[in-house]
Design a protein around this motif. Structure first.
Motif, PDB file in Angstrom:
ATOM      1  N   MET A 171      87.403 -66.714 -59.069  1.00  0.00           N
ATOM      2  CA  MET A 171      86.529 -67.872 -59.894  1.00  0.00           C
ATOM      3  C   MET A 171      85.629 -68.359 -58.772  1.00  0.00           C
ATOM      4  O   MET A 171      85.842 -68.372 -57.795  1.00  0.00           O
ATOM      5  CB  MET A 171      87.604 -68.834 -60.412  1.00  0.00           C
ATOM      6  N   VAL A 172      84.596 -68.953 -59.612  1.00  0.00           N
ATOM      7  CA  VAL A 172      83.336 -69.480 -58.628  1.00  0.00           C
ATOM      8  C   VAL A 172      83.787 -70.633 -58.063  1.00  0.00           C
ATOM      9  O   VAL A 172      84.682 -71.226 -58.502  1.00  0.00           O
ATOM     10  CB  VAL A 172      82.249 -69.553 -59.668  1.00  0.00           C
ATOM     11  N   GLU A 173      83.037 -70.988 -57.168  1.00  0.00           N
ATOM     12  CA  GLU A 173      83.215 -72.358 -56.510  1.00  0.00           C
ATOM     13  C   GLU A 173      82.036 -73.086 -56.431  1.00  0.00           C
ATOM     14  O   GLU A 173      80.746 -72.710 -56.139  1.00  0.00           O
ATOM     15  CB  GLU A 173      83.717 -71.903 -54.808  1.00  0.00           C
ATOM     16  N   LEU A 174      82.178 -74.309 -56.985  1.00  0.00           N
ATOM     17  CA  LEU A 174      81.202 -75.319 -57.264  1.00  0.00           C
ATOM     18  C   LEU A 174      81.121 -76.430 -56.438  1.00  0.00           C
ATOM     19  O   LEU A 174      82.199 -76.833 -56.007  1.00  0.00           O
ATOM     20  CB  LEU A 174      81.166 -76.035 -58.560  1.00  0.00           C
ATOM     21  N   GLN A 195      71.495 -75.741 -57.766  1.00  0.00           N
ATOM     22  CA  GLN A 195      72.760 -74.993 -57.581  1.00  0.00           C
ATOM     23  C   GLN A 195      72.798 -73.654 -58.282  1.00  0.00           C
ATOM     24  O   GLN A 195      72.353 -73.386 -59.542  1.00  0.00           O
ATOM     25  CB  GLN A 195      74.144 -75.781 -57.800  1.00  0.00           C
ATOM     26  N   ALA A 196      73.196 -72.337 -57.422  1.00  0.00           N
ATOM     27  CA  ALA A 196      73.129 -71.143 -57.958  1.00  0.00           C
ATOM     28  C   ALA A 196      74.661 -70.901 -58.217  1.00  0.00           C
ATOM     29  O   ALA A 196      75.333 -70.868 -57.096  1.00  0.00           O
ATOM     30  CB  ALA A 196      72.396 -69.989 -57.279  1.00  0.00           C
ATOM     31  N   ILE A 197      75.141 -70.763 -59.544  1.00  0.00           N
ATOM     32  CA  ILE A 197      76.511 -69.974 -59.576  1.00  0.00           C
ATOM     33  C   ILE A 197      76.817 -68.688 -59.779  1.00  0.00           C
ATOM     34  O   ILE A 197      76.260 -68.157 -60.846  1.00  0.00           O
ATOM     35  CB  ILE A 197      77.004 -71.114 -60.685  1.00  0.00           C
ATOM     36  N   ALA A 198      77.509 -67.955 -59.092  1.00  0.00           N
ATOM     37  CA  ALA A 198      77.658 -66.726 -59.292  1.00  0.00           C
ATOM     38  C   ALA A 198      78.711 -66.323 -60.338  1.00  0.00           C
ATOM     39  O   ALA A 198      79.720 -66.803 -60.461  1.00  0.00           O
ATOM     40  CB  ALA A 198      78.042 -65.894 -57.997  1.00  0.00           C
ATOM     41  N   LEU A 199      78.187 -65.396 -61.574  1.00  0.00           N
ATOM     42  CA  LEU A 199      78.939 -65.031 -62.616  1.00  0.00           C
ATOM     43  C   LEU A 199      79.889 -64.114 -62.002  1.00  0.00           C
ATOM     44  O   LEU A 199      79.572 -62.982 -61.655  1.00  0.00           O
ATOM     45  CB  LEU A 199      77.994 -64.269 -63.477  1.00  0.00           C
ATOM     46  N   PRO A 200      81.099 -64.230 -62.191  1.00  0.00           N
ATOM     47  CA  PRO A 200      81.974 -63.249 -61.355  1.00  0.00           C
ATOM     48  C   PRO A 200      82.489 -62.188 -62.396  1.00  0.00           C
ATOM     49  O   PRO A 200      83.436 -61.913 -62.340  1.00  0.00           O
ATOM     50  CB  PRO A 200      83.428 -64.062 -61.083  1.00  0.00           C
ATOM     51  N   LEU A 201      81.361 -61.507 -62.842  1.00  0.00           N
ATOM     52  CA  LEU A 201      81.520 -60.501 -63.866  1.00  0.00           C
ATOM     53  C   LEU A 201      80.455 -59.262 -63.595  1.00  0.00           C
ATOM     54  O   LEU A 201      79.302 -59.671 -63.103  1.00  0.00           O
ATOM     55  CB  LEU A 201      81.568 -60.705 -65.340  1.00  0.00           C
ATOM     56  N   SER A 202      80.743 -57.921 -63.876  1.00  0.00           N
ATOM     57  CA  SER A 202      79.714 -57.010 -63.730  1.00  0.00           C
ATOM     58  C   SER A 202      78.943 -56.874 -65.067  1.00  0.00           C
ATOM     59  O   SER A 202      79.321 -57.505 -65.993  1.00  0.00           O
ATOM     60  CB  SER A 202      80.326 -55.682 -63.546  1.00  0.00           C
ATOM     61  N   HIS A 203      77.841 -56.582 -64.837  1.00  0.00           N
ATOM     62  CA  HIS A 203      76.738 -56.476 -66.138  1.00  0.00           C
ATOM     63  C   HIS A 203      77.493 -55.583 -67.535  1.00  0.00           C
ATOM     64  O   HIS A 203      78.040 -54.570 -67.303  1.00  0.00           O
ATOM     65  CB  HIS A 203      75.456 -55.633 -65.782  1.00  0.00           C
ATOM     66  N   GLY A 204      77.443 -56.419 -68.528  1.00  0.00           N
ATOM     67  CA  GLY A 204      78.050 -55.815 -69.681  1.00  0.00           C
ATOM     68  C   GLY A 204      79.499 -56.125 -69.804  1.00  0.00           C
ATOM     69  O   GLY A 204      80.157 -55.832 -70.902  1.00  0.00           O
ATOM     70  N   GLN A 205      80.207 -56.670 -68.746  1.00  0.00           N
ATOM     71  CA  GLN A 205      81.811 -56.728 -68.867  1.00  0.00           C
ATOM     72  C   GLN A 205      82.064 -57.790 -69.811  1.00  0.00           C
ATOM     73  O   GLN A 205      81.506 -58.985 -69.788  1.00  0.00           O
ATOM     74  CB  GLN A 205      82.213 -56.912 -67.497  1.00  0.00           C
ATOM     75  N   LEU A 206      83.147 -57.751 -70.900  1.00  0.00           N
ATOM     76  CA  LEU A 206      83.423 -59.028 -71.664  1.00  0.00           C
ATOM     77  C   LEU A 206      84.370 -60.010 -71.093  1.00  0.00           C
ATOM     78  O   LEU A 206      83.951 -61.163 -70.911  1.00  0.00           O
ATOM     79  CB  LEU A 206      83.965 -58.462 -72.805  1.00  0.00           C
TER      80      LEU A 206
END
Length: 345
Positions: A1-4, A66-77
């Protein structure tokens, strides 16, 4: 999970979440939206949820909180992950979300974050996820950057909004760091070559043409640097072979942030229609942009002095990965002499 990061201002300040695009060029063009939002709402805080690679670009955009990293690969549902992410984002109390991608899944986090105003184009039938769902009028908004900026305006705003130009900021300290790390000298003029294009061969100028330009500028006393990802190493190696190894090949050997900082040292950037072309334009470089199968009217380099080279053949733009006619004349017929004439001495 991302850290905010925890909230560092009162909740009275407008907080806006942008769901960012997944391509380098689109992220650069998205800065026009960020600038426009800050011009309209100077006190707003803009966070961007996007793939982790984008942090290097966002760090060079002063409009971003703030940049929040999406914890998913491209195209992943990853439906459950997007739902959990949305619930986590709800703790940030955003007032508005603007979803730049058109996919259904990209709007899921903002829905589950319970953000009061959720703006985006209808895209993949997102009526239930967005409560400010807009139809995209392609003729009224022919450019990608216009489409992004329009989402930051009221739905009834005048068409074809003016767009501020992207401007990436690279500090002297960052420039000094890359100079030291890669042991480069900026004492002479530098021609940066970006020979890759993610979409396919119909967007790539021939390696032999790049090599000829490199040879002639090197003979005139210029340094030649080559940029790109690991995927571009083969074409960079071909250019090096054809030019006699006169260049400095950075392809696949830098992070995106380092490539941006090195490009900031260049005098001229010669590029296909690619993400690095947009980066160079946002760095206020003299850009020579070569267009084949793509449309320079749709995603041009956003710089008033950029020189776009396109033959405007009847078969172009075809938007194909490979030339359907088998000759790629839209690229091969742009000679090295044409490019050399476009480069300021």
């Amino acid at each position: 999970m991302v850290e905010l990061r925890p909230l560092n201002v009162s909740l009275s300040a407008a907080r806006i979440l942008i769901i960012g695009p997944s391509w380098v060029g689109d992220m650069v063009m998205a800065q026009s939206l960020f600038i426009s939002l800050k011009q309209t709402h100077p006190d707003c805080l803009i966070d961007v949820l996007a793939p982790a690679w984008s942090a290097a670009l966002l760090a060079r955009m002063p409009q971003i909180n703030q940049a929040i990293a999406l914890p998913l690969s491209h195209g992943q549902l990853a439906l459950s992950t997007r739902i959990k992410l949305g619930r986590q984002l709800s703790q940030q109390h955003y007032r508005q979300a603007i979803v730049l991608p058109n996919s259904w899944k990209s709007a899921l986090p903002v829905f589950f974050a319970d953000i009061p105003l959720r703006t985006g184009y209808i895209g993949e039938l997102r009526w239930g996820l967005l409560n400010d769902a807009r139809r995209l009028h392609k003729q009224r908004l022919p450019m990608t950057v216009q489409r992004f900026v329009a989402l930051g305006l009221p739905a009834n705003a005048a068409p074809a909004p003016a767009y501020p130009l992207p401007k990436l900021l690279v500090s002297p300290a960052l420039q000094a760091d890359v100079r030291a790390k890669f042991k480069v000298s900026a004492g002479s003029k530098i021609l940066a070559i970006c020979p890759g294009a993610e979409y396919g061969p119909a967007k790539r100028w021939p390696a032999a043409h790049f090599a000829e330009v490199a040879r002639q500028k090197h003979q005139a006393g210029w340094q030649v640097w080559l940029f790109g990802s690991v995927k571009d190493q083969a074409v960079a190696a071909e250019i090096q072979t054809l030019s006699g190894g006169i260049g400095r090949d950075f392809t696949g050997n830098t992070s995106l942030g380092e490539a941006v900082d090195l490009l900031s040292l260049a005098s001229v950037v010669l590029s296909n229609d690619s993400g690095l072309m947009h980066v160079a334009a946002a760095l206020d470089k003299q850009v020579i942009a070569i267009y084949g199968s793509s449309d320079p009217g749709f995603t041009p380099p956003l710089h008033p002095q950029a020189k776009i080279l396109s033959l405007n053949l009847p078969c172009a733009p075809c938007f194909k990965r490979d030339c359907p006619l088998g000759h790629t004349r839209c690229l091969t017929d742009i000679s090295p002499a044409i490019v050399l004439a476009a480069i300021q001495p």
